[in-house]
Scaffold this active site. Structure first.
Site, short mmCIF file in Angstrom:
data_model
loop_
_atom_site.label_atom_id
_atom_site.label_comp_id
_atom_site.label_asym_id
_atom_site.label_seq_id
_atom_site.Cartn_x
_atom_site.Cartn_y
_atom_site.Cartn_z
N LYS A 116 1.06 -1.19 0.13
CA LYS A 116 -0.23 0.06 -0.03
C LYS A 116 1.08 1.47 -0.06
O LYS A 116 0.34 2.26 -0.61
CB LYS A 116 -1.19 0.08 1.19
N LYS A 158 -1.58 3.05 8.90
CA LYS A 158 -1.77 1.99 8.11
C LYS A 158 -0.82 0.99 8.03
O LYS A 158 0.29 1.28 7.75
CB LYS A 158 -2.35 2.60 6.62
N GLY A 165 -9.02 -1.93 5.06
CA GLY A 165 -9.42 -1.54 6.30
C GLY A 165 -8.87 -2.36 7.37
O GLY A 165 -8.75 -2.00 8.63
N GLU A 200 -0.91 8.77 7.53
CA GLU A 200 -1.63 9.69 6.59
C GLU A 200 -2.40 10.69 7.80
O GLU A 200 -2.63 10.32 8.89
CB GLU A 200 -2.68 9.00 5.78
N ILE A 203 -8.69 11.69 7.37
CA ILE A 203 -9.84 12.36 6.84
C ILE A 203 -11.27 12.04 7.36
O ILE A 203 -11.38 10.99 7.46
CB ILE A 203 -10.09 12.12 5.33
N HIS A 208 -16.20 6.78 0.21
CA HIS A 208 -15.59 5.97 -0.49
C HIS A 208 -16.15 5.91 -2.08
O HIS A 208 -17.19 5.44 -2.17
CB HIS A 208 -15.64 4.60 0.13
N LYS A 237 -18.58 -3.94 1.96
CA LYS A 237 -19.53 -2.90 1.53
C LYS A 237 -20.95 -3.64 1.41
O LYS A 237 -21.27 -5.12 1.23
CB LYS A 237 -19.13 -2.64 -0.04
N ASN A 290 -7.24 -1.79 -6.61
CA ASN A 290 -7.73 -3.30 -6.60
C ASN A 290 -7.37 -3.68 -8.25
O ASN A 290 -7.80 -3.25 -9.09
CB ASN A 290 -9.03 -3.50 -6.11
N ARG A 292 -8.23 -6.44 -9.78
CA ARG A 292 -9.09 -7.49 -10.29
C ARG A 292 -10.59 -6.94 -10.68
O ARG A 292 -10.61 -5.52 -10.48
CB ARG A 292 -9.53 -8.22 -9.01
C1 MV4 Z 1 -8.58 6.40 5.57
C2 MV4 Z 1 -9.70 6.76 6.34
C3 MV4 Z 1 -9.57 8.29 6.68
N1 MV4 Z 1 -8.26 9.10 6.41
N2 MV4 Z 1 -7.36 6.98 5.47
C4 MV4 Z 1 -10.43 2.16 5.05
C5 MV4 Z 1 -10.34 1.02 4.09
C6 MV4 Z 1 -9.11 1.43 3.59
N3 MV4 Z 1 -8.90 0.89 2.26
C7 MV4 Z 1 -8.75 2.71 4.13
N4 MV4 Z 1 -9.67 3.34 4.76
C8 MV4 Z 1 -9.69 4.49 5.33
N5 MV4 Z 1 -8.70 5.23 5.10
C9 MV4 Z 1 -7.35 8.38 5.84
N6 MV4 Z 1 -6.28 8.84 5.51
C10 MV4 Z 1 -10.98 6.23 6.50
C11 MV4 Z 1 -10.99 4.94 6.02
C12 MV4 Z 1 -12.31 4.42 6.41
C13 MV4 Z 1 -12.95 3.94 5.27
C14 MV4 Z 1 -12.66 4.15 4.03
C15 MV4 Z 1 -13.69 3.72 3.06
C16 MV4 Z 1 -14.69 3.28 3.32
C17 MV4 Z 1 -15.02 2.87 4.65
C18 MV4 Z 1 -14.33 3.04 5.75
C19 MV4 Z 1 -14.47 2.98 7.02
C20 MV4 Z 1 -13.53 3.34 8.01
C21 MV4 Z 1 -12.67 4.16 7.42
#
Ligand code: MV4
Length: 448
Positions: A116, A158, A165, A200, A203, A208, A237, A290, A292
Site C-alpha cells: 500500500k 496503516k 481496512g 496519513e 480524513i 469511498h 460493502k 484493486n 481485479r
Molecule cells: C482512511 C480514512 C480516513 N483517512 N485514510 C478504510 C479502508 C482502507 N482502504 C482505508 N480506509 C480508510 N482510510 C485516511 N487518511 C478512512 C478510512 C475508512 C473507510 C474508507 C472507506 C470506506 C469505509 C471506511 C470506513 C472506515 C474508515
C-alpha cells in the site's frame, strides 16, 4: 480468443464468467471443493474438476491443484474472479510460466499495488492526489511524532501489507501515538507477517468513491466512471451505486483523468479499480488500487452498457479497448444479499435455502448462484446474491430497489434483505448525504 477458460472461483462470479465464455463460444472448466458438488458453476461449466476438501485453503486457494486442473483439461486461460487468488502475484506468475494466460494484470503490477505504501508512492509520482503523510514506511516513534506534527492530528496508521481496512489505527493526539504505533506494528506483524506502517492525515467523514479502469496490451486506457461505495459495515460493502450522488461532471472528469494517469504510469493491463477518499470539501485522494474485477462491477455495467467481464476476456486475448468515449446514463444501485442475520450483528447464517423467489422486471438484475434447495456452505464468503436495479433517476432506482426487495423471498436462512428494505426508506440514504460512517449510526429496527 481463448479456446478453453478455467474459472478459479465459485459462487455468483463463477456463473457470471461461465455465461460470458458461452457467449464467446469458449469452453469452460469449473473447479470445485467437496462442499460445492451441487453448485451451479459445476453444472453450467462444460467440465468440472474437484480440487479438494471444503475449506478454501485446501481447495480454491491451492495453486498446484488449480494449475493441475488447467493442465489436465488443456485450458489456455484462467479467470480468477474476485477474492481467493485474484490478487496473488505468485499465482499470476505460475500461470504464465505454465503457459496459461492469467486473466488480469502482470504479477509486478499486483505486487506494486499490494504494497500500500509503494502503491501510494507510485500514484503520487504519476501526479495522482494522495493524502498528506509519510513518504513510505515509518519505523520509529520519533519519526512518527515529527510527521504527525507536520500534518497535524488526527492521523491514521496503516499497514503496508494491509488494505480493505485491515491493520488501521486512528490517533487523535500525540500522547496516544507511542501506544498506537506499538499495537499497530504488532497487529500488522501478526496479521500480515510484516510490521511496516505508514502514516496519513485522517480524513473525517469521507466518502469511498472508486473509478473503474481498464488498460489493454497496446497502451490504451479508459475509465468507466465512478461507483459510490460509502455504505459499508466494518469495511464490508453492502450497497453500491453509480453515479455517486456527490460527483458532478467536473469532479468525474478530474477523478477519471487522475485514474488514467495512474494507469498510464504503470502501463496497467486489464480491469482495475482506483479507490479514492472524497472529503467533505469534495477533494479526492488516492487510497488503494484493486487489480481485479470487483463484486460491485454490475452497477458500472448498468450505467455504461458495457459488459466488463467480456472486456476482461477481450483485453486478455490481446484485443484493443473500445475507442469510443464511454457514456454513462441513468442510475444503478446494488444491494448485497448475504447469508447473514442482521438481527444478531450480521452473524453468518449458512444452511439450506428452503424457498427462493427472485424479483424481476424492467431494470432488475439478480446475479446469484442460489436456488431453492441450495445449501449455503459455512466455509466461504456470505454473498448469495447481488440485486441490481437500473432506472433513469436515483429516486427511481431507490423505489425500484425497494419494491424488488419486497418481492425477494429467501426462506430457511437469514439474509440482509430486511436490512436493505429499511435502508431504502431511510431519509439520509434517500437524500444522498451520507459518508462511510452511515451504517455505524444506522438503527436497524427488527420488524415482525
Ligand atoms: C482512511 C480514512 C480516513 N483517512 N485514510 C478504510 C479502508 C482502507 N482502504 C482505508 N480506509 C480508510 N482510510 C485516511 N487518511 C478512512 C478510512 C475508512 C473507510 C474508507 C472507506 C470506506 C469505509 C471506511 C470506513 C472506515 C474508515
Amino acid at each position: 480468443m481463448f479456446n478453453k477458460v478455467l474459472i478459479a472461483n465459485r459462487g455468483e462470479i463463477a456463473l457470471r464468467i461461465i455465461r460470458v465464455c458461452k457467449q464467446f463460444g469458449i469452453k469452460t472448466v469449473a473447479v470445485y471443493s467437496q462442499a460445492d458438488r451441487d453448485a451451479l458453476h459445476v453444472r453450467f461449466a462444460d467440465e468440472a474438476v474437484c480440487i479438494g476438501p471444503p475449506p478454501g485453503k485446501e481447495s480454491y486457494l491451492k495453486i498446484p491443484r488449480i494449475i493441475a486442473a488447467a493442465e489436465i483439461t488443456n485450458a489456455d486461460a484462467i479467470h480468477p474472479g474476485y477474492g481467493f487468488l485474484a490478487e496473488n502475484a505468485r499465482f499470476a506468475e505460475i500461470c504464465t510460466t505454465s503457459g496459461i494466460k492469467f486473466i488480469g494484470p502482470t504479477p509486478e503490477m499486483i505486487n506494486t499495488m499490494g504494497d500500500k505504501a509503494l502503491a501510494k508512492e507510485t500514484m503520487k509520482k504519476a501526479g495522482v492526489p494522495v493524502v498528506p503523510g509519510s513518504d513510505g514506511v515509518v519505523k520509529d516513534l520519533a519519526r512518527a511524532i515529527e510527521i504527525a506534527k507536520t500534518i497535524g492530528f488526527p492521523i491514521i496508521l496503516k499497514a503496508v501489507a494491509g488494505g480493505g481496512g485491515r491493520g488501521m489505527r486512528i490517533v487523535r493526539e500525540e500522547s496516544d501515538l507511542e501506544n498506537a504505533l506499538q499495537t499497530a506494528q504488532h497487529e500488522a506483524e501478526q496479521g500480515f507477517n510484516n510490521p511496516d506502517l505508514y502514516i496519513e492525515k485522517y480524513i473525517e467523514q469521507p466518502r469511498h468513491i472508486e473509478i473503474q479502469v481498464f488498460g489493454d496490451q497496446h497502451g490504451n486506457f479508459v475509465h468507466f466512471g465512478e461507483r459510490d461505495c460509502s455504505i459499508q459495515r466494518r469495511h464490508q460493502k453492502l450497497i453500491e451505486e453509480a453515479p455517486s450522488p456527490v460527483v458532478d461532471d467536473e469532479l468525474r472528469q478530474k477523478m477519471g483523468e487522475a485514474a488514467i494517469k495512474g494507469c498510464q504510469s504503470v502501463q496497467y493491463d486489464g480491469a482495475g479499480t482506483i479507490e479514492f477518499l472524497v472529503d467533505t470539501d469534495r477533494h479526492f485522494y488516492f487510497m488503494e488500487m484493486n487489480t481485479r474485477i470487483q463484486v460491485e462491477h454490475p452497477v458500472t455495467e448498468e450505467v455504461t452498457g458495457h459488459d466488463l467481464i467480456k472486456l476482461q476476456l477481450r483485453v486478455a486475448a490481446g484485443e484493443k479497448l473500445p475507442r469510443r468515449k464511454i457514456k454513462a446514463e441513468g442510475h444503478a444501485i446494488e444491494c448485497r444479499i448475504n447469508s447473514e442475520d442482521p438481527y444478531t450483528n450480521f452473524r453468518p447464517s449458512p444452511g439450506k435455502i428452503t424457498d427462493f423467489h427472485m424479483p424481476g422486471g424492467f431494470g432488475v438484475r439478480v446475479d446469484t448462484h442460489a436456488y431453492a434447495g441450495y445449501v449455503v456452505p459455512p466455509y466461504y464468503d456470505s454473498l448469495i446474491a447481488k440485486l441490481v436495479v437500473f432506472a433513469q433517476t436515483r429516486d427511481g432506482a431507490i423505489n425500484k430497489m425497494a419494491s424488488a426487495l419486497e418481492e425477494f423471498t429467501v426462506e430457511g436462512i437469514k439474509t440482509t434483505i430486511p436490512f436493505h428494505r429499511q435502508v431504502m426508506k431511510d431519509p439520509r440514504f434517500r437524500s444522498g448525504k451520507f459518508d462511510t460512517g452511515f451504517l455505524d449510526s444506522f438503527q436497524f429496527i427488527p420488524e415482525d
